[in-house]
Design a protein around this motif. Structure first.
Motif, PDB file in Angstrom:
ATOM      1  N   GLY A 137      26.365  55.419  45.211  1.00 27.64           N
ATOM      2  CA  GLY A 137      25.868  56.695  45.830  1.00 27.64           C
ATOM      3  C   GLY A 137      27.443  57.215  45.905  1.00 27.64           C
ATOM      4  N   LYS A 138      28.672  56.859  45.925  1.00 29.43           N
ATOM      5  CA  LYS A 138      30.009  56.880  46.316  1.00 29.43           C
ATOM      6  C   LYS A 138      31.180  57.437  44.993  1.00 29.43           C
ATOM      7  N   SER A 139      31.738  58.552  45.092  1.00 29.34           N
ATOM      8  CA  SER A 139      32.526  58.489  44.175  1.00 29.34           C
ATOM      9  C   SER A 139      33.649  58.259  44.663  1.00 29.34           C
ATOM     10  N   PHE A 140      34.819  58.575  43.222  1.00 29.41           N
ATOM     11  CA  PHE A 140      37.154  58.332  43.700  1.00 29.41           C
ATOM     12  C   PHE A 140      37.537  58.591  42.406  1.00 29.41           C
ATOM     13  N   GLU A 141      38.592  59.129  43.287  1.00 28.01           N
ATOM     14  CA  GLU A 141      39.242  59.743  42.651  1.00 28.01           C
ATOM     15  C   GLU A 141      40.168  58.755  41.692  1.00 28.01           C
ATOM     16  N   TYR A 142      40.498  57.847  42.017  1.00 30.43           N
ATOM     17  CA  TYR A 142      41.447  56.938  41.803  1.00 30.43           C
ATOM     18  C   TYR A 142      40.420  55.280  40.804  1.00 30.43           C
ATOM     19  N   PRO A 143      40.887  55.154  40.626  1.00 30.07           N
ATOM     20  CA  PRO A 143      40.444  53.852  39.227  1.00 30.07           C
ATOM     21  C   PRO A 143      39.821  52.935  40.205  1.00 30.07           C
ATOM     22  N   ILE A 144      39.234  52.005  39.396  1.00 22.99           N
ATOM     23  CA  ILE A 144      38.186  50.757  40.280  1.00 22.99           C
ATOM     24  C   ILE A 144      39.048  49.638  39.633  1.00 22.99           C
ATOM     25  N   TYR A 145      39.366  48.756  40.689  1.00 25.52           N
ATOM     26  CA  TYR A 145      40.410  47.473  40.413  1.00 25.52           C
ATOM     27  C   TYR A 145      39.470  46.118  40.360  1.00 25.52           C
ATOM     28  N   ILE A 146      40.037  44.972  40.072  1.00 26.03           N
ATOM     29  CA  ILE A 146      39.626  44.262  39.691  1.00 26.03           C
ATOM     30  C   ILE A 146      40.929  43.292  40.325  1.00 26.03           C
ATOM     31  N   ASP A 147      40.454  42.268  41.788  1.00 28.39           N
ATOM     32  CA  ASP A 147      41.804  41.937  42.312  1.00 28.39           C
ATOM     33  C   ASP A 147      41.910  40.544  41.926  1.00 28.39           C
ATOM     34  N   VAL A 148      42.736  40.287  40.908  1.00 22.52           N
ATOM     35  CA  VAL A 148      43.166  38.821  40.818  1.00 22.52           C
ATOM     36  C   VAL A 148      43.418  38.058  41.291  1.00 22.52           C
ATOM     37  N   GLU A 149      43.783  36.654  41.997  1.00 20.88           N
ATOM     38  CA  GLU A 149      44.378  36.032  42.939  1.00 20.88           C
ATOM     39  C   GLU A 149      43.848  34.994  43.169  1.00 20.88           C
ATOM     40  N   SER A 150      44.776  33.608  43.360  1.00 21.84           N
ATOM     41  CA  SER A 150      43.970  32.602  43.845  1.00 21.84           C
ATOM     42  C   SER A 150      42.724  32.142  42.946  1.00 21.84           C
ATOM     43  N   TRP A 151      42.999  32.135  41.949  1.00 18.54           N
ATOM     44  CA  TRP A 151      41.526  32.017  41.060  1.00 18.54           C
ATOM     45  C   TRP A 151      41.639  30.644  40.582  1.00 18.54           C
ATOM     46  N   LYS A 152      40.877  29.550  40.648  1.00 18.56           N
ATOM     47  CA  LYS A 152      40.857  28.448  40.567  1.00 18.56           C
ATOM     48  C   LYS A 152      40.243  27.191  39.950  1.00 18.56           C
ATOM     49  N   HIS A 153      39.157  28.335  38.763  1.00 16.53           N
ATOM     50  CA  HIS A 153      38.939  28.022  37.552  1.00 16.53           C
ATOM     51  C   HIS A 153      39.375  28.907  36.194  1.00 16.53           C
ATOM     52  N   TYR A 154      39.305  28.182  35.551  1.00 14.19           N
ATOM     53  CA  TYR A 154      39.544  28.794  33.940  1.00 14.19           C
ATOM     54  C   TYR A 154      41.047  28.596  33.921  1.00 14.19           C
ATOM     55  N   ASP A 155      42.140  28.621  32.190  1.00 16.34           N
ATOM     56  CA  ASP A 155      42.867  28.679  32.063  1.00 16.34           C
ATOM     57  C   ASP A 155      43.747  29.912  31.253  1.00 16.34           C
ATOM     58  N   LYS A 156      43.734  30.121  31.531  1.00 15.50           N
ATOM     59  CA  LYS A 156      44.681  31.956  30.946  1.00 15.50           C
ATOM     60  C   LYS A 156      43.345  32.264  30.016  1.00 15.50           C
ATOM     61  N   PHE A 157      43.316  32.350  29.640  1.00 17.37           N
ATOM     62  CA  PHE A 157      42.481  32.129  28.395  1.00 17.37           C
ATOM     63  C   PHE A 157      41.161  33.522  28.589  1.00 17.37           C
ATOM     64  N   GLY A 158      40.586  31.722  29.787  1.00 12.92           N
ATOM     65  CA  GLY A 158      39.269  31.630  30.349  1.00 12.92           C
ATOM     66  C   GLY A 158      38.947  33.222  31.259  1.00 12.92           C
ATOM     67  N   ARG A 159      40.527  32.814  32.298  1.00 14.87           N
ATOM     68  CA  ARG A 159      40.174  34.137  32.921  1.00 14.87           C
ATOM     69  C   ARG A 159      40.431  35.475  32.683  1.00 14.87           C
TER      70      ARG A 159
END
Length: 216
Positions: free
Chosen positions: A90-112
């Protein structure tokens, strides 16, 4: 170059019209957080997201969103993306939608990196302009594989716009696709009580509006 802020439930926002009048042009709002990677499998909706979104729109700021999610073994990243899409509905955005990647405990570089890619692909299916947020070194260098190639033999992460955090000096590692630089977490801005993150944008994101993207 344009100036902007990003806010979450941890900020005390009073009057974003005053922020706009002070020369800030965009606001990236946190839509989801992740409570505990050891116990929880799903993100939660930021409890000030609706308020912050409405205030930013009313102030005439260009609005983006970021989702703090985290990879959990056995949980399809598409399920996390579906949750975020429901929050954005129901919302609209003029700027991108981001995924915040920080302090992840699981997986290696490939998996992340694969998790980020699959999460963003699911959001992108909904005519979205998407990107990755993280710190210059601890995210883009230490947590993600920027050279990992996809089916088209191009680096997966170069497909997305990057919003890079580094305080004290400009980013030196994650520069190839960096379109926004978060340069401070201790900004003082009219209309907001206490510290707030400050950003500079070097990219014209008007293509989002021209193509009718980021309308959920």
């Amino acid at each position: 170059m344009t100036r902007g802020i990003d806010i979450s439930q941890y900020n005390t926002v009073k009057d974003l019209k005053a922020t706009k009048e002070a020369g800030y042009e965009f606001c990236i709002v946190r839509c989801t957080g992740f409570a505990n990677q050891a116990k929880n499998t799903m993100p939660y909706k930021d409890n000030k997201f609706e308020k912050h979104y409405a205030l930013a729109k009313e102030a005439g700021l260009k609005v983006g969103a970021y989702a703090y999610v985290a990879p959990i073994p056995g949980v399809d990243p598409k399920k996390h993306a579906e949750f975020v899409l429901d929050v954005l509905k129901g919302k609209s955005f003029e700027y991108p939608i981001y995924i915040d990647v920080e302090s992840w405990k699981h997986y290696d570089k490939f998996g992340r990196t694969i998790y980020v890619h699959e999460f963003l692909q699911e959001i992108e299916k909904h005519n979205a302009f998407v990107g990755v947020y993280g710190s210059d070194i601890s995210t883009f260098k230490d947590m993600l594989s920027l050279d990992l190639k996809g089916e088209n033999m191009q680096p997966i992460m170069k497909h997305y716009t990057w919003w890079v955090a580094r305080y004290g000096s400009k980013p030196q590692y994650a520069t190839k696709n960096m379109h926004i630089w978060q340069f401070s977490s201790k900004g003082k801005v009219p209309g907001i009580t206490g510290n707030v993150d400050l950003n500079e944008c070097y990219q014209d994101f008007s293509v989002i509006e021209r193509k009718g993207m980021n309308r959920f």
